[in-house]
Design a protein around this motif. Structure first.
Motif, short mmCIF file in Angstrom:
data_model
loop_
_atom_site.label_atom_id
_atom_site.label_comp_id
_atom_site.label_asym_id
_atom_site.label_seq_id
_atom_site.Cartn_x
_atom_site.Cartn_y
_atom_site.Cartn_z
N MET A 127 15.16 -1.34 -7.01
CA MET A 127 15.20 -0.05 -7.69
C MET A 127 13.81 0.50 -7.91
SD MET A 127 17.55 1.98 -8.62
CE MET A 127 17.25 3.69 -9.04
N TYR A 128 12.84 -0.41 -8.05
CA TYR A 128 11.46 0.01 -8.30
C TYR A 128 10.49 -0.81 -7.44
CZ TYR A 128 13.57 2.10 -12.46
OH TYR A 128 14.35 2.84 -13.30
N ALA A 129 9.42 -0.15 -7.05
CA ALA A 129 8.34 -0.83 -6.34
C ALA A 129 7.02 -0.31 -6.88
CB ALA A 129 8.43 -0.56 -4.83
N THR A 130 5.99 -1.12 -6.73
CA THR A 130 4.66 -0.71 -7.12
C THR A 130 3.64 -1.33 -6.17
OG1 THR A 130 3.11 -0.51 -8.98
CG2 THR A 130 4.28 -2.59 -8.76
N ALA A 131 2.45 -0.78 -6.14
CA ALA A 131 1.36 -1.32 -5.32
C ALA A 131 0.06 -0.75 -5.84
CB ALA A 131 1.55 -0.96 -3.85
N ARG A 132 -0.99 -1.57 -5.71
CA ARG A 132 -2.32 -1.12 -6.13
C ARG A 132 -3.35 -1.64 -5.14
NH1 ARG A 132 -6.17 -2.62 -11.31
NH2 ARG A 132 -6.81 -4.28 -9.92
N ALA A 133 -4.18 -0.74 -4.63
CA ALA A 133 -5.29 -1.11 -3.75
C ALA A 133 -4.82 -1.89 -2.53
CB ALA A 133 -6.33 -1.93 -4.53
N VAL A 134 -3.77 -1.39 -1.88
CA VAL A 134 -3.21 -2.10 -0.72
C VAL A 134 -3.60 -1.42 0.58
CG1 VAL A 134 -1.09 -2.80 0.45
CG2 VAL A 134 -1.27 -3.04 -2.03
N ALA A 135 -3.35 -0.09 0.68
CA ALA A 135 -3.60 0.63 1.92
C ALA A 135 -3.53 2.12 1.63
CB ALA A 135 -2.56 0.26 2.98
N PRO A 136 -4.05 2.96 2.54
CA PRO A 136 -3.88 4.41 2.40
C PRO A 136 -2.39 4.77 2.35
CG PRO A 136 -5.51 3.92 4.08
CD PRO A 136 -4.87 2.62 3.72
N LEU A 137 -2.08 5.86 1.68
CA LEU A 137 -0.68 6.23 1.45
C LEU A 137 0.12 6.39 2.74
CD1 LEU A 137 -0.70 8.77 -1.51
CD2 LEU A 137 0.61 6.65 -1.35
N ASN A 138 -0.46 6.99 3.78
CA ASN A 138 0.32 7.22 4.99
C ASN A 138 0.70 5.92 5.69
OD1 ASN A 138 -2.32 6.72 5.80
ND2 ASN A 138 -2.36 8.30 7.36
N ILE A 139 0.04 4.83 5.35
CA ILE A 139 0.41 3.51 5.84
C ILE A 139 1.31 2.80 4.84
CG2 ILE A 139 -0.51 1.20 6.37
CD1 ILE A 139 -2.98 2.64 7.52
N LEU A 140 0.92 2.84 3.59
CA LEU A 140 1.63 2.13 2.53
C LEU A 140 3.07 2.59 2.37
CD1 LEU A 140 1.52 0.09 0.18
CD2 LEU A 140 0.55 1.92 -1.23
N LEU A 141 3.30 3.88 2.47
CA LEU A 141 4.65 4.40 2.25
C LEU A 141 5.65 3.85 3.26
CD1 LEU A 141 3.91 8.13 1.33
CD2 LEU A 141 4.61 6.29 -0.21
N GLU A 142 5.21 3.65 4.51
CA GLU A 142 6.13 3.10 5.52
C GLU A 142 6.49 1.65 5.21
OE1 GLU A 142 6.63 2.51 10.35
OE2 GLU A 142 5.07 3.86 9.58
#
Length: 222
Positions: A127-142
Motif C-alpha cells: 500500500m505504501y513505498a518509500t525511498a531516499r537517495a536511491v536514484a533519479p526519479l525517472n529511474i526510481l519510479l519504474e
C-alpha cells in the motif's frame, strides 16, 4: 534524553532504541561505507529527523516497503518509532542487507523484514513505498510503481533541487500510471537544510512490461 526529535513526540524507549541504532551504525561504518554523517547531532537531524518527516505526510502508514534501504533510512527509523508498522527493507547490496538484519536482531524489531534483492527482481503488492537517495526519479519510479497496489502511495524523499528531477520524470509518471498527490516542504532544525517529500499515487495497474531490466532502465529511462 535529547530533544533533537521533540517535533515527533518520541518516547524515552524509542529514543533509547534510536541511540542503540546510532551506535551500531557508527561502529559498522568503521568497516563499511554506510554514511558520511556520523556526528551525533548531525546524524539525528539529517538521518533520524529527516526519516520521521514521513509521519507528517501520513501518520496512518501500514504495510510499507523501503526501496534501497542502505543504512536504514527511512525504513529502520520508522520501524523503531512505530512497532506496529510493518516494514520491508529492500536492499540489493549484501553487506548493507546484513547490517540491516543485524540491527533488526539486536534491537528485536519484530516488525521488520529484510530482503537482499534488486527492486526489479521481486514481486510485491504494497500500500505504501518509500525511498531516499536511491536514484533519479525517472529511474526510481519504474522500480517502485510495480510494487504498489492500485491507490497505493510512494513517498519519495528528496532535497531542495527536486524540480529538475520532476521535469525529467514527467513521461515516467504518465507511463507508469502515477499522479503527484502532494509535495511536502520541510526545513531541518539548526539550519541543516531543506527537505522535500513527493507523494505519488498509483491510479491504475502498471503495464506488464514494467519494470524492465535495470541495465535497460539506466540506458533508456522513461
Amino acid at each position: 534524553m535529547n530533544n533533537l526529535l521533540e517535533d515527533f513526540n518520541i518516547s524515552k524507549d524509542i529514543y533509547d532504541n534510536l541511540d542503540n541504532y546510532y551506535n551500531l551504525l557508527v561502529e559498522a561504518n568503521k568497516v563499511m561505507n554506510l554514511t558520511a554523517i556520523t556526528g551525533y547531532e548531525e546524524a539525528y537531524i539529517k538521518h533520524f529527523y529527516d526519516s520521521l518527516l514521513l509521519t507528517k505526510c501520513n501518520n496512518n502508514l501500514e504495510d510499507i516497503i523501503d526501496v534501497g534501504s542502505g543504512a536504514g533510512f527511512p525504513g529502520l527509523v520508522l520501524a523503531i518509532s512505530n512497532p506496529n508498522l510493518k516494514i520491508t527493507l529492500l536492499e540489493p547490496t549484501k553487506k548493507r542487507a546484513n547490517f540491516l538484519e543485524s540491527v533488526k536482531n539486536k534491537l528485536k524489531l519484530e516488525n521488520v523484514q529484510v530482503i537482499n534483492e534488486r527492486a526489479e527482481n521481486i514481486k510485491g503488492s504494497y500500500m505504501y513505498a518509500t525511498a531516499r537517495a536511491v536514484a533519479p526519479l525517472n529511474i526510481l519510479l519504474e522500480l517502485v510503481a510495480p510494487l504498489l497496489k492500485v491507490n497505493g502511495k510512494f513517498y519519495c524523499l528528496k532535497g531542495s533541487s527536486y524540480n529538475e528531477e520532476l521535469e525529467l520524470a514527467e513521461n515516467a509518471i504518465k507511463e507508469l500510471n502515477l499522479e503527484i498527490e502532494n509535495i511536502y516542504h520541510f526545513d531541518l532544525p539548526n539550519n541543516l537544510g531543506k527537505r522535500v517529500i513527493i507523494a505519488f499515487k498509483k491510479i491504475k495497474q502498471t503495464k506488464p512490461k514494467y519494470p524492465r531490466r535495470y541495465a535497460n532502465i539506466l540506458k533508456q529511462p522513461l
